[in-house]
Design an enzyme around this catalytic site. Structure first.
Site, PDB file in Angstrom:
ATOM      1  N   ASN A  88       0.998  -1.355  -0.046  1.00 46.20           N
ATOM      2  CA  ASN A  88       0.043   0.012  -0.082  1.00 46.20           C
ATOM      3  C   ASN A  88       0.983   1.153   0.072  1.00 46.20           C
ATOM      4  O   ASN A  88       1.683   1.473   0.657  1.00 46.20           O
ATOM      5  CB  ASN A  88      -0.824  -0.217   1.322  1.00 46.20           C
ATOM      6  CG  ASN A  88      -1.881  -1.168   1.165  1.00 46.20           C
ATOM      7  OD1 ASN A  88      -2.195  -1.768   0.158  1.00 46.20           O
ATOM      8  ND2 ASN A  88      -2.201  -1.818   2.444  1.00 46.20           N
ATOM      9  N   HIS A 101       6.637  -1.192   3.984  1.00 43.28           N
ATOM     10  CA  HIS A 101       6.447  -2.689   4.065  1.00 43.28           C
ATOM     11  C   HIS A 101       5.599  -3.481   2.989  1.00 43.28           C
ATOM     12  O   HIS A 101       4.567  -2.932   2.408  1.00 43.28           O
ATOM     13  CB  HIS A 101       5.572  -2.954   5.664  1.00 43.28           C
ATOM     14  CG  HIS A 101       4.337  -2.075   5.547  1.00 43.28           C
ATOM     15  ND1 HIS A 101       4.283  -0.566   5.811  1.00 43.28           N
ATOM     16  CD2 HIS A 101       2.955  -2.112   5.443  1.00 43.28           C
ATOM     17  CE1 HIS A 101       2.907  -0.366   5.733  1.00 43.28           C
ATOM     18  NE2 HIS A 101       2.303  -1.185   5.518  1.00 43.28           N
TER      19      HIS A 101
HETATM   20  P1  5GP Z   1      -0.768  -0.809   5.956  1.00 44.16           P
HETATM   21  O1  5GP Z   1      -2.201  -0.331   6.170  1.00 44.16           O
HETATM   22  O2  5GP Z   1       0.077   0.555   6.228  1.00 44.16           O
HETATM   23  O3  5GP Z   1      -0.569  -1.177   4.471  1.00 44.16           O
HETATM   24  O4  5GP Z   1      -0.391  -1.812   6.892  1.00 44.16           O
HETATM   25  C1  5GP Z   1       0.129  -1.531   8.215  1.00 44.16           C
HETATM   26  C2  5GP Z   1       0.076  -3.028   8.860  1.00 44.16           C
HETATM   27  O5  5GP Z   1       0.984  -3.011  10.062  1.00 44.16           O
HETATM   28  C3  5GP Z   1      -1.262  -3.568   9.287  1.00 44.16           C
HETATM   29  O6  5GP Z   1      -1.967  -4.566   8.610  1.00 44.16           O
HETATM   30  C4  5GP Z   1      -1.455  -3.571  10.773  1.00 44.16           C
HETATM   31  O7  5GP Z   1      -2.182  -4.464  11.295  1.00 44.16           O
HETATM   32  C5  5GP Z   1       0.207  -3.678  11.088  1.00 44.16           C
HETATM   33  N1  5GP Z   1       0.695  -3.294  12.405  1.00 44.16           N
HETATM   34  C6  5GP Z   1       0.301  -1.923  13.020  1.00 44.16           C
HETATM   35  N2  5GP Z   1       0.887  -1.538  13.983  1.00 44.16           N
HETATM   36  C7  5GP Z   1       1.646  -3.080  14.393  1.00 44.16           C
HETATM   37  C8  5GP Z   1       2.235  -3.536  15.356  1.00 44.16           C
HETATM   38  O8  5GP Z   1       2.718  -2.916  16.367  1.00 44.16           O
HETATM   39  N3  5GP Z   1       2.816  -4.850  15.412  1.00 44.16           N
HETATM   40  C9  5GP Z   1       2.876  -5.528  14.150  1.00 44.16           C
HETATM   41  N4  5GP Z   1       3.106  -6.705  14.171  1.00 44.16           N
HETATM   42  N5  5GP Z   1       1.963  -5.137  13.156  1.00 44.16           N
HETATM   43  C10 5GP Z   1       1.400  -3.705  13.056  1.00 44.16           C
END
Ligand code: 5GP
Ligand code: ZN
Length: 119
Positions: A88, A101
């Site tokens: 994303n 990520h």
């Molecule tokens: P995005 O929405 O930015 O593509 O993905 C961020 C991801 O990071 C989400 O799927 C969310 O669940 C994960 N995430 C957010 N905070 C943490 C955290 O503190 N630890 C872990 N392991 N994952 C996290």
């Protein structure tokens, strides 16, 4: 290391992360809210916000990106089920953490096209 970046803190071990892979410049851990039986986040150790923030220097670290994805997919046993890699980029595209990520998702049925509501 960027202050106030949750993924920098996980890489540094300041916040516990469920590590699945690590090498010189990559780190991978399990998503806290998994969307699939396997849901791994692959992040560069050096903070870069997203694809749009890459410059020539930081892009060098991405040269082996697909090989690292392949290693993790094999390690997680995803050859049979297949897997999906999602990156994303930008708030409107669903990016909520601004440290690059790649979501590596596997172990469940996945539809295509990705937006069933468009059908
Ligand atoms: P995005 O929405 O930015 O593509 O993905 C961020 C991801 O990071 C989400 O799927 C969310 O669940 C994960 N995430 C957010 N905070 C943490 C955290 O503190 N630890 C872990 N392991 N994952 C996290
Ligand atoms: Zn960071």
């Amino acid at each position: 290391m960027m202050d106030d970046c949750i993924f920098c803190k996980i890489i540094a071990g300041e916040i516990p992360g469920n590590k699945v892979y690590e090498d010189d410049h990559w780190f991978a851990f399990r998503d806290i809210e998994p969307c699939a039986p396997t849901h791994v986040l692959l992040v560069p150790k050096k903070h870069v916000a997203n694809i749009l923030a890459l410059d020539d220097e930081s892009a060098k670290d991405f040269a082996d990106f697909f090989q690292v994805v392949q290693k993790i997919a094999r390690q997680e046993g995803l050859e049979e089920s297949g897997f999906r890699v999602v990156i994303n980029t930008g708030e409107k595209a669903g990016q909520s953490v601004f440290h690059f990520h790649a979501h590596i998702l596997g172990g469940r049925e996945m539809g295509w096209p990705p937006f069933p509501e468009d059908k």
